[in-house]
Design a protein around this motif. Structure first.
Motif, PDB file in Angstrom:
ATOM      1  N   LYS B 163       0.828  -1.198   0.000  1.00  0.00           N
ATOM      2  CA  LYS B 163       0.000   0.000   0.000  1.00  0.00           C
ATOM      3  C   LYS B 163       0.871   1.261   0.000  1.00  0.00           C
ATOM      4  N   LYS B 166       2.556   1.691  -3.393  1.00  0.00           N
ATOM      5  CA  LYS B 166       1.638   2.232  -4.403  1.00  0.00           C
ATOM      6  C   LYS B 166       1.373   3.712  -4.138  1.00  0.00           C
ATOM      7  N   ALA B 167       1.273   4.058  -2.847  1.00  0.00           N
ATOM      8  CA  ALA B 167       1.078   5.468  -2.514  1.00  0.00           C
ATOM      9  C   ALA B 167       2.258   6.287  -3.038  1.00  0.00           C
ATOM     10  N   ARG B 169       4.020   5.634  -5.700  1.00  0.00           N
ATOM     11  CA  ARG B 169       3.855   5.798  -7.155  1.00  0.00           C
ATOM     12  C   ARG B 169       2.812   6.876  -7.455  1.00  0.00           C
ATOM     13  N   CYS B 170       1.757   6.936  -6.646  1.00  0.00           N
ATOM     14  CA  CYS B 170       0.748   7.987  -6.833  1.00  0.00           C
ATOM     15  C   CYS B 170       1.388   9.365  -6.645  1.00  0.00           C
TER      16      CYS B 170
END
Ligand SMILES: Nc1ncnc2c1ncn2[C@@H]1O[C@H](COP(=O)(O)OP(=O)(O)OP(=O)(O)O)[C@@H](O)[C@H]1O
Ligand SMILES: [Mg+2]
Lengths: 237, 292
Positions: B163, B166-167, B169-170
């Motif tokens: 998580k 991915k955060a 990458r955001c």
């Protein structure tokens, strides 16, 4: 009907530019409320302020009766509001499914499966393309992804900033049908649009924004019949 | 046979560059800034490990994690104090600050540990059979390459599957959109510095194990080389940093062996310039490197 969002006399600045000059409006539970206005009227600024991306210099914003002025954007989503921003702003290098998962960032992991299934049911196109990188989707698909992503947080209030922008008429109609369906399924919606005709046709109530102030407000169907609105926003003479 | 031993030393040096480059590239990818002080964090990692080993007589298995923890804290503090207040400022202001932090760390180290080089005893030494050492293999080379591969796989998995990854990458793509998902951008950037700095500590320990002289400027040349490697591979790209680091190490070793020791660095940078002329985003890069 109880008030879900209550914005009272907010003033927002970009440096020395006074973009929002005392805007007040209210969204009740179960409603579709639309903010219409010309380019640069301050529609996006208003939504971004409610979402916490911008901070008003003065005025109050209440969500479910609690003040959320000064609550940063990454926390407002936990209160139950979701913003589908202007220009979609999906994560172009991530896959469709990853984008949706990020939409559910504020929810416990155990809920994600069910929310995904829910969004895929509403947008079967996204399900077909769940592994596709979002940057390669068509404009319409990107808009659906942006809306799906916002829905992943199970918002009480869904804020849509020009969801019809840049879409062909048939898709515009589809997007507004979805807005109606979402509302019928129980989501309260605050809709910002330049396409005033469509917005007024799905909304219960409307506010007209003109250079940072609310110039008119009322029942959406009545406003659609109003001469001034017809001239200025519906392109009729 | 001689070629093989040059190749091994190149790959081993390249692995150190790769580990440092991973830190550079993650910070660049997510915070969109070049942390020029990254090389000096390596040096601090080396000193912390050295002190734990020589003064506190702790075993390597404790000293290395200690160095990682110290560098993690250092990275987070640097980000919070020096870079965070400049989040809205221009990239030039951030760059100058990073150079300032770099000098601050070097001079701070000189103050604490003096400029006299310390002799760092390898923490990853074990005896190899002579059939291997005659090929030019060393325990340091084996551990360094192994560590690099493990780190690369772990980072890739982390960024794609967790998580927090991915955060990150955001945040790398769109900080505003990341915020409205509920991602705390400041905290995510902090975590990126934490990870990059912990890797810098590992790189510092491995570097000093292979080249035992430790002094306040130890990190600066490898730092610049690793930055080059990150740009070479495509800054912002994790596999790019890995590939760039390895290639740079091998090119440097070969240039030293077959052309000239003095010209080795010149050749390394000449290759970089040629690659960037042909592929401005680097070998595997998506982002155009910022002009500095
Ligand atoms: N980042 C910014 N910096 C300075 N001024 C800004 C910024 N963003 C918006 N403005 C100004 O604030 C005013 C309101 O802009 P806003 O984007 O809210 O308009 P809008 O009603 O959403 O327009 P549109 O329909 O074109 O999206 C405009 O005059 C605009 O120039
Ligand atoms: Mg707008």
């Amino acid at each position: 009907m109880s008030s879900l969002l209550k914005v009272d006399n907010i003033h927002v600045y970009y440096g020395s530019i006074h973009a929002i000059k005392g805007v007040s409006f209210e969204v009740n539970e179960g409603e579709v409320v639309t903010l219409i206005g010309a380019n640069g009227a301050g529609k996006s600024t208003t939504l971004n302020t409610v979402a916490g991306l911008l901070k008003p210099k003065s005025g109050t914003i209440e969500f479910e009766g609690k003040s959320i002025v000064g609550v940063p954007a990454y926390k407002t989503v936990f209160h139950g509001m979701a913003l589908c921003p202007e220009g979609r702003r999906i994560f172009l290098q991530m896959t469709v499914q990853e984008n949706l998962e990020m939409g559910g960032y504020s929810r416990p992991n155990s809920e994600i499966e069910a929310s995904l299934a829910n969004v895929y049911e509403r947008f079967p196109r996204l399900k077909e393309r769940y592994k596709q990188v979002a940057g390669t989707l068509s404009g319409g698909e990107q808009q659906m992804l942006a809306m799906g992503r916002a829905l992943m947080s199970k918002p009480k209030l869904l804020m849509l900033d020009e969801p019809s922008m840049g879409l062909a008429p048939i898709l515009v109609e589809q997007i507004f049908d979805i807005v109606k369906e979402l509302n019928e399924a129980g989501t309260t919606i605050l809709l910002v649009e330049q396409n005033a005709r469509m917005a007024l046709s799905v909304a219960h109530r409307a506010y007209v924004l003109e250079t940072g102030t609310i110039s008119m407000t009322g029942d959406a169907h009545e406003l659609a019949e109003d001469d001034r609105v017809r001239k200025a926003y519906l392109g009729e003479s | 046979m001689v070629f093989f031993s040059y190749l091994i030393s190149g790959i081993s040096l390249g692995s150190v560059y790769a580990i440092i480059a991973l830190g550079y590239t993650m910070v660049y990818g997510i915070a969109k800034m070049l942390n020029f002080a990254h090389g000096d964090v390596i040096m601090v990692g080396g000193y912390v490990c050295y002190c734990a080993l020589s003064y506190l007589h702790l075993p390597a298995i404790v000293s290395v994690p200690l160095a990682m923890i110290a560098c993690t804290v250092l990275g987070v503090v640097i980000e919070g104090l020096a870079y965070r207040p400049l989040r809205q400022a221009g990239s030039l202001a951030v760059l100058i600050t990073a150079i300032g932090v770099s000098y601050f760390l070097q001079n701070g180290a000189q103050l604490i540990w003096s400029a006299t080089p310390k002799n760092f005893a390898s923490v990853v030494h074990f005896d190899l059979p002579s059939s291997l050492t005659s090929l030019g293999l060393s325990s340091e080379a084996i551990v360094t390459v192994g560590a690099c591969i493990v780190i690369m796989i772990a980072l890739t998995t982390f960024v794609n599957k967790t998580k927090l990854g991915k955060a990150m990458r955001c945040c790398s793509e769109d900080k505003g959109a990341a915020q409205i998902m509920g991602i705390n951008v400041n905290r995510t950037i902090s975590m990126t510095f934490a990870i990059g700095s912990a890797l810098a500590a590992v790189a510092g320990v491995l570097l000093c194990s292979a080249y035992p002289t430790l002094q306040p400027t130890t990190g600066s040349m490898p730092g610049i080389k690793a930055f080059t490697a990150a740009v070479f591979g495509g800054i912002g790209s994790i596999p790019g940093a890995f590939l760039g680091g390895l290639l740079l190490g091998v090119i440097e070793a070969m240039a030293k062996a077959y052309i000239s020791t003095n010209l080795a660095n010149t050749i390394v940078f000449a290759v970089l310039i040629i690659v960037l002329l042909v592929r401005p985003t680097g070998l595997l890069g998506k982002y155009a490197p910022e002009k500095v």
